[in-house]
Design an enzyme around this catalytic site. Structure first.
Site, short mmCIF file in Angstrom:
data_model
loop_
_atom_site.label_atom_id
_atom_site.label_comp_id
_atom_site.label_asym_id
_atom_site.label_seq_id
_atom_site.Cartn_x
_atom_site.Cartn_y
_atom_site.Cartn_z
CD1 TRP A 180 -37.65 -1.25 -39.61
CD2 TRP A 180 -39.73 -0.64 -39.11
NE1 TRP A 180 -38.49 -1.95 -40.43
CE2 TRP A 180 -39.79 -1.59 -40.15
CE3 TRP A 180 -40.93 -0.12 -38.63
CZ2 TRP A 180 -40.98 -2.03 -40.70
CZ3 TRP A 180 -42.11 -0.55 -39.19
CH2 TRP A 180 -42.13 -1.51 -40.21
CE1 TYR A 213 -39.02 -3.68 -44.12
CE2 TYR A 213 -37.34 -2.14 -43.37
CZ TYR A 213 -38.60 -2.39 -43.85
OH TYR A 213 -39.47 -1.34 -44.07
CD GLU A 228 -42.69 2.65 -41.40
OE1 GLU A 228 -42.29 3.34 -40.43
OE2 GLU A 228 -41.92 2.00 -42.13
#
Length: 178
Positions: A42, A12, A34
């Site tokens: 995350w 990522y 988000e």
């Protein structure tokens, strides 16, 4: 490196985080994800990303905006996503607000990029040097809320800005720093 050694996280970072995006659909997906992260890490959301795509019709805002109470109830039973009623409701409300914003302004990307800082600031030296909000993320958060978006506080907006390249927060020694 802030993403540690988890291969999914490293991929990522190396292929997506901080890459400037001007694609409306991608920006909508990332704003939703988000928001889903609120109160979580995350990596938790990143590991569930494909489940989110499946569950939310690949973030097709037109479909999401029409979700019924029965569809939302079904989503709350899906162990592949974070089963939080407020967040599921926010995805649906955000789809409606996204569609309205695109209709009104012609481009979600153009709207969001107006919040990019006018000038670059120094990149963080160490992982602990990251900011959690800026005047720009404050302004973005305030305006998104005015437009009916949910789970778009200033910290979420700043993480979003980092993720989609509105700001470059790669550490000084990072090979991806622009």
């Amino acid at each position: 490196m802030w993403c540690g050694t988890d291969p999914l996280y490293v991929k990522y970072h190396d292929t997506e985080w901080g890459v400037p995006s001007h694609d409306d659909a991608h920006l909508f997906e990332m704003l939703c994800l988000e928001g889903a992260q609120a109160g979580l890490s995350w990596i938790t959301i990143l590991r569930k990303r494909e489940n989110y795509r499946r569950a939310f019709d690949h973030f097709d805002a037109k479909k999401m905006a029409r979700y019924t109470p029965a569809k939302k109830a079904k989503l709350l039973l899906d162990a592949g996503i974070v089963r939080n009623r407020l967040k599921v409701d926010a995805f649906v409300l955000n789809a409606r607000a996204y569609l309205q914003t695109r209709t009104e302004l012609g481009s979600f990307a153009k709207y969001l990029w107006q919040f990019a800082p006018a000038q670059k600031r120094g990149r963080p030296k160490e992982p602990g040097d990251f900011q959690v909000s800026t005047p720009e993320s404050d302004a973005m958060s305030k305006d998104l809320k005015r437009r009916g978006f949910k789970f778009v506080g200033t910290t979420i907006c700043y993480a979003f800005m980092q993720a989609v390249g509105l700001v470059d927060d790669h550490q000084r020694r990072c090979w991806k720093a622009r």
